[in-house]
Design a protein around this motif. Sequence first.
Motif, short mmCIF file in Angstrom:
data_model
loop_
_atom_site.label_atom_id
_atom_site.label_comp_id
_atom_site.label_asym_id
_atom_site.label_seq_id
_atom_site.Cartn_x
_atom_site.Cartn_y
_atom_site.Cartn_z
N LEU A 35 0.83 -1.21 0.00
CA LEU A 35 0.00 0.00 0.00
C LEU A 35 0.86 1.26 0.00
N LEU A 36 1.89 1.28 0.84
CA LEU A 36 2.77 2.46 0.90
C LEU A 36 3.51 2.68 -0.41
N SER A 37 4.02 1.61 -1.00
CA SER A 37 4.74 1.77 -2.27
C SER A 37 3.78 2.22 -3.36
N GLY A 38 2.53 1.74 -3.30
CA GLY A 38 1.54 2.17 -4.28
C GLY A 38 1.23 3.65 -4.16
N LEU A 39 1.18 4.14 -2.93
CA LEU A 39 0.93 5.58 -2.73
C LEU A 39 2.14 6.42 -3.12
N LEU A 40 3.32 5.98 -2.72
CA LEU A 40 4.53 6.75 -3.00
C LEU A 40 4.92 6.73 -4.48
N LEU A 41 4.61 5.64 -5.14
CA LEU A 41 4.97 5.48 -6.56
C LEU A 41 3.72 5.41 -7.43
N TRP A 42 2.73 6.23 -7.12
CA TRP A 42 1.44 6.19 -7.81
C TRP A 42 1.59 6.34 -9.32
N GLY A 43 2.41 7.27 -9.76
CA GLY A 43 2.61 7.49 -11.19
C GLY A 43 3.17 6.26 -11.89
N ASP A 44 4.13 5.61 -11.26
CA ASP A 44 4.70 4.39 -11.84
C ASP A 44 3.66 3.27 -11.91
N ARG A 45 2.84 3.18 -10.86
CA ARG A 45 1.80 2.14 -10.85
C ARG A 45 0.74 2.40 -11.93
N VAL A 46 0.41 3.66 -12.15
CA VAL A 46 -0.55 4.00 -13.21
C VAL A 46 0.05 3.63 -14.57
N ASP A 47 1.33 3.96 -14.78
CA ASP A 47 1.99 3.60 -16.05
C ASP A 47 2.00 2.09 -16.25
N GLU A 48 2.26 1.34 -15.17
CA GLU A 48 2.28 -0.12 -15.26
C GLU A 48 0.88 -0.65 -15.59
N ALA A 49 -0.14 -0.09 -14.94
CA ALA A 49 -1.52 -0.51 -15.21
C ALA A 49 -1.94 -0.16 -16.64
N GLU A 50 -1.46 0.97 -17.14
CA GLU A 50 -1.76 1.34 -18.53
C GLU A 50 -1.16 0.33 -19.50
N GLY A 51 -0.01 -0.22 -19.15
CA GLY A 51 0.59 -1.24 -20.00
C GLY A 51 -0.26 -2.49 -20.09
N TYR A 52 -1.01 -2.79 -19.05
CA TYR A 52 -1.87 -3.96 -19.04
C TYR A 52 -3.27 -3.66 -19.56
N PHE A 53 -3.86 -2.53 -19.14
CA PHE A 53 -5.27 -2.28 -19.40
C PHE A 53 -5.55 -1.12 -20.35
N GLY A 54 -4.54 -0.40 -20.78
CA GLY A 54 -4.76 0.77 -21.61
C GLY A 54 -4.92 2.00 -20.74
N SER A 55 -4.91 3.17 -21.38
CA SER A 55 -4.90 4.41 -20.60
C SER A 55 -6.26 4.75 -20.00
N GLY A 56 -7.33 4.27 -20.57
CA GLY A 56 -8.66 4.62 -20.06
C GLY A 56 -8.93 4.11 -18.66
N PRO A 57 -8.99 2.79 -18.49
CA PRO A 57 -9.40 2.26 -17.18
C PRO A 57 -8.25 2.10 -16.18
N ALA A 58 -7.03 2.47 -16.51
CA ALA A 58 -5.88 2.18 -15.66
C ALA A 58 -6.01 2.77 -14.27
N THR A 59 -6.37 4.04 -14.16
CA THR A 59 -6.47 4.67 -12.84
C THR A 59 -7.61 4.06 -12.04
N GLY A 60 -8.73 3.82 -12.67
CA GLY A 60 -9.87 3.21 -11.98
C GLY A 60 -9.55 1.81 -11.48
#
Length: 191
Positions: A35-60
């Motif tokens: 949880l802490l790494s997800g909060l501290l590295l939120w931008g990196d996690r969003v970029d990683e999620a975009e790689g899997y799910f695309g830019s639309g639903p990544a943040t959600g």
Amino acid sequence: MTVDADVPAASGVRTWHRFHYAVGVFLLAYGVTTLLSGLLLWGDRVDEAEGYFGSGPATGVLVVVKAVEVLLVLCAAAGTALRRDVLFVPPLAGWMAGFAMFAVLDVFKGRWGGLIEHLLYLAAFVVLLFLSYGLSAKAQLASAPRAAAGPGAPPAGPRGLTRTQEFALQAIERAAALTGPRPRPRPEKRD
């Protein structure tokens, strides 16, 4: 083997073993760190999620995943505080499902390094689930050495445990024998 005497399971049989504290502490440490790494590295996690799910639903998707992780950490904390090993099942199964999902996504996206990482984490959580189950069987055996099998109960082995519990207990006993104390060589007597 020490079993907490004041913690009965729903069936009246105690299943909390003192080593469950280590499982609970690990789950808490892993969950809080994630949880802490997800909060501290939120931008990196969003970029990683975009790689899997695309830019639309990544943040959600990431918000939902972090909300589920909060619930898993709370469940692990409750299991440790209440000394209920069954409350470790949701966090263990939840993180196993997450790593299995990412492993499948890694195959579809061709991320072989990520696949290896996620499979290793998945294997670690499977081992931890199996260990927790074996510790529960060990505690159950200590608190109820001859459990009577009622109608509709799963078949019990010679020690009053199910076959799966017997298997888990034997695996723990074999592992303990491999890592247990070894006899020391005796010093030779000199004349």
